[in-house]
Scaffold this motif. Sequence first.
Motif, PDB file in Angstrom:
ATOM      1  N   UNK A 124      -7.855 -97.367 -24.016  1.00 35.06           N
ATOM      2  CA  UNK A 124      -9.164 -97.040 -23.461  1.00 35.06           C
ATOM      3  C   UNK A 124     -10.101 -98.203 -23.746  1.00 35.06           C
ATOM      4  N   UNK A 125     -11.103 -98.381 -22.899  1.00 36.33           N
ATOM      5  CA  UNK A 125     -11.995 -99.525 -23.052  1.00 36.33           C
ATOM      6  C   UNK A 125     -13.316 -99.313 -22.359  1.00 36.33           C
ATOM      7  N   UNK A 126     -14.191-100.298 -22.457  1.00 39.13           N
ATOM      8  CA  UNK A 126     -15.491-100.228 -21.804  1.00 39.13           C
ATOM      9  C   UNK A 126     -16.022-101.631 -21.578  1.00 39.13           C
ATOM     10  N   UNK A 127     -16.930-101.752 -20.588  1.00 36.34           N
ATOM     11  CA  UNK A 127     -17.641-103.001 -20.336  1.00 36.34           C
ATOM     12  C   UNK A 127     -19.089-102.821 -20.760  1.00 36.34           C
ATOM     13  N   UNK A 128     -19.681-103.865 -21.257  1.00 39.13           N
ATOM     14  CA  UNK A 128     -21.066-103.792 -21.683  1.00 39.13           C
ATOM     15  C   UNK A 128     -22.000-103.783 -20.484  1.00 39.13           C
ATOM     16  N   UNK A 129     -23.186-103.224 -20.681  1.00 36.08           N
ATOM     17  CA  UNK A 129     -24.214-103.211 -19.639  1.00 36.08           C
ATOM     18  C   UNK A 129     -24.747-104.626 -19.426  1.00 36.08           C
ATOM     19  N   UNK A 130     -25.486-104.852 -18.330  1.00 41.84           N
ATOM     20  CA  UNK A 130     -26.055-106.197 -18.100  1.00 41.84           C
ATOM     21  C   UNK A 130     -26.865-106.709 -19.283  1.00 41.84           C
ATOM     22  N   UNK A 131     -27.589-105.823 -19.947  1.00 43.82           N
ATOM     23  CA  UNK A 131     -28.367-106.241 -21.100  1.00 43.82           C
ATOM     24  C   UNK A 131     -27.457-106.573 -22.269  1.00 43.82           C
ATOM     25  N   UNK A 132     -26.431-105.739 -22.456  1.00 45.43           N
ATOM     26  CA  UNK A 132     -25.506-105.958 -23.571  1.00 45.43           C
ATOM     27  C   UNK A 132     -24.635-107.183 -23.351  1.00 45.43           C
ATOM     28  N   UNK A 133     -24.488-107.614 -22.108  1.00 46.90           N
ATOM     29  CA  UNK A 133     -23.683-108.799 -21.826  1.00 46.90           C
ATOM     30  C   UNK A 133     -24.295-110.067 -22.392  1.00 46.90           C
ATOM     31  N   UNK A 134     -25.531-109.976 -22.833  1.00 43.88           N
ATOM     32  CA  UNK A 134     -26.166-111.122 -23.472  1.00 43.88           C
ATOM     33  C   UNK A 134     -25.633-111.310 -24.884  1.00 43.88           C
ATOM     34  N   UNK A 135     -24.973-110.290 -25.417  1.00 43.07           N
ATOM     35  CA  UNK A 135     -24.384-110.394 -26.743  1.00 43.07           C
ATOM     36  C   UNK A 135     -23.151-111.280 -26.678  1.00 43.07           C
ATOM     37  N   UNK A 136     -22.722-111.847 -27.803  1.00 39.45           N
ATOM     38  CA  UNK A 136     -21.531-112.714 -27.806  1.00 39.45           C
ATOM     39  C   UNK A 136     -20.258-112.010 -27.372  1.00 39.45           C
ATOM     40  N   UNK A 137     -20.151-110.696 -27.649  1.00 40.52           N
ATOM     41  CA  UNK A 137     -18.932-109.986 -27.298  1.00 40.52           C
ATOM     42  C   UNK A 137     -19.066-109.404 -25.897  1.00 40.52           C
ATOM     43  N   UNK A 138     -18.032-109.519 -25.087  1.00 39.42           N
ATOM     44  CA  UNK A 138     -18.099-109.111 -23.695  1.00 39.42           C
ATOM     45  C   UNK A 138     -17.423-107.776 -23.435  1.00 39.42           C
ATOM     46  N   UNK A 139     -16.307-107.484 -24.117  1.00 38.59           N
ATOM     47  CA  UNK A 139     -15.559-106.278 -23.805  1.00 38.59           C
ATOM     48  C   UNK A 139     -14.903-105.721 -25.054  1.00 38.59           C
ATOM     49  N   UNK A 140     -14.887-104.351 -25.174  1.00 42.25           N
ATOM     50  CA  UNK A 140     -14.272-103.697 -26.306  1.00 42.25           C
ATOM     51  C   UNK A 140     -13.086-102.856 -25.846  1.00 42.25           C
ATOM     52  N   UNK A 141     -12.031-102.776 -26.647  1.00 42.90           N
ATOM     53  CA  UNK A 141     -10.849-101.964 -26.354  1.00 42.90           C
ATOM     54  C   UNK A 141     -10.423-101.189 -27.578  1.00 42.90           C
ATOM     55  N   UNK A 142      -9.814 -99.986 -27.341  1.00 44.28           N
ATOM     56  CA  UNK A 142      -9.261 -99.189 -28.429  1.00 44.28           C
ATOM     57  C   UNK A 142      -7.854 -98.735 -28.048  1.00 44.28           C
ATOM     58  N   UNK A 143      -6.917 -98.926 -28.980  1.00 38.56           N
ATOM     59  CA  UNK A 143      -5.550 -98.456 -28.806  1.00 38.56           C
ATOM     60  C   UNK A 143      -5.271 -97.393 -29.860  1.00 38.56           C
ATOM     61  N   UNK A 144      -4.986 -96.170 -29.415  1.00 39.99           N
ATOM     62  CA  UNK A 144      -4.629 -95.105 -30.331  1.00 39.99           C
ATOM     63  C   UNK A 144      -3.112 -95.070 -30.494  1.00 39.99           C
ATOM     64  N   UNK A 145      -2.626 -94.095 -31.294  1.00 41.39           N
ATOM     65  CA  UNK A 145      -1.201 -93.969 -31.547  1.00 41.39           C
ATOM     66  C   UNK A 145      -0.433 -93.857 -30.228  1.00 41.39           C
ATOM     67  N   UNK A 146       0.662 -94.607 -30.136  1.00 41.84           N
ATOM     68  CA  UNK A 146       1.571 -94.634 -28.981  1.00 41.84           C
ATOM     69  C   UNK A 146       1.016 -95.400 -27.786  1.00 41.84           C
ATOM     70  N   UNK A 147      -0.178 -95.982 -27.906  1.00 39.05           N
ATOM     71  CA  UNK A 147      -0.720 -96.760 -26.797  1.00 39.05           C
ATOM     72  C   UNK A 147      -0.346 -98.229 -26.943  1.00 39.05           C
ATOM     73  N   UNK A 148      -0.323 -98.948 -25.815  1.00 39.38           N
ATOM     74  CA  UNK A 148       0.163-100.324 -25.792  1.00 39.38           C
ATOM     75  C   UNK A 148      -0.355-101.031 -24.546  1.00 39.38           C
ATOM     76  N   UNK A 149      -0.034-102.306 -24.437  1.00 44.14           N
ATOM     77  CA  UNK A 149      -0.307-103.105 -23.232  1.00 44.14           C
ATOM     78  C   UNK A 149       0.896-104.009 -23.046  1.00 44.14           C
ATOM     79  N   UNK A 150       1.680-103.739 -22.018  1.00 46.20           N
ATOM     80  CA  UNK A 150       2.920-104.483 -21.802  1.00 46.20           C
ATOM     81  C   UNK A 150       2.632-105.967 -21.562  1.00 46.20           C
ATOM     82  N   UNK A 151       3.602-106.855 -21.863  1.00 47.73           N
ATOM     83  CA  UNK A 151       3.383-108.297 -21.700  1.00 47.73           C
ATOM     84  C   UNK A 151       2.895-108.657 -20.298  1.00 47.73           C
ATOM     85  N   UNK A 152       1.921-109.550 -20.268  1.00 47.74           N
ATOM     86  CA  UNK A 152       1.286-109.949 -19.007  1.00 47.74           C
ATOM     87  C   UNK A 152       0.639-111.317 -19.221  1.00 47.74           C
ATOM     88  N   UNK A 153       0.159-111.904 -18.139  1.00 45.74           N
ATOM     89  CA  UNK A 153      -0.598-113.153 -18.209  1.00 45.74           C
ATOM     90  C   UNK A 153      -2.072-112.860 -17.970  1.00 45.74           C
TER      91      UNK A 153
END
Length: 263
Positions: A132-161
């Motif tokens: 699960x994840x989220x994108x920051x609002x236009x105002x929050x995009x001024x912060x150094x961090x752009x995107x947050x993600x959370x992986x719970x038990x059994x969650x993953x992201x298969x290899x990709x480019x």
Amino acid sequence: MAPSMKIVFGLLTFVTFGMIIGALFQLAFIRKLEDSYGTDFPSFMRRQKNGYLQLPRGATFWDNDKEAELLRLGYVKPEVISWLPRILVLHNFLSMEECDYLRAIARPHLQVSTVVDTKTGKGIKSNVRTSSGMFLSPEEKKYPMIQQHRYEKDQYYKPHHDYFSDTFNLKRGGQRIATMLMYLSDNVEGGETYFPMAGSGECSCGGKVVKGLSVKPVQGDAVLFWSMGLDGQSDPSSLHGGCEVLSGEKWSATKWMRQRATS
């Protein structure tokens, strides 16, 4: 010469002399760093593979140099773990307070993560990515961090480019050059960032032993890797994924660096 002029002249002489001494100390310190680089470099050069410099795991060019360690972006300690693909681990990149803050602003807005549809350029749900994840609002995009993600038990992201193979995303900001992945949580079992085409040994990925190289999520650490080679072309060896989380929650923040600013 009047007494007042003598005092002014004396002060100017003292300040000038101090500046010269300070500059000499700075030059000596820089020379020391250069010497430590030059001393270690030949031994590492003997460990080459496919023309790329190979560093032993955990090694840096400034080992045993306490002054240089403090110079490394404060207390951030870089560790080169691969040159093909180019992967750098930045230990202590974020403070615990920064990690807690990013998790706090992300938690209320989490949604099922998506992947880019190469036909439309839009985000779609896929079993390739189960976090699960989220994108920051236009105002929050001024912060150094752009995107947050959370992986719970059994969650993953298969290899990709991370680089694009469609024209839609290339029009917005050009190709993705590099990715910064910042770990925001600790006490996670599994959840490694996995590079199947890096290294020549074996590593752990979600409780399994696989070929390649993996980075264990440690709160405050960050992984910087390049999706493009030194020749400016997409690097297939930058293939990577998020291993299955066995226990705990893996939180991370992602910053993609592109060829130009997006609209």
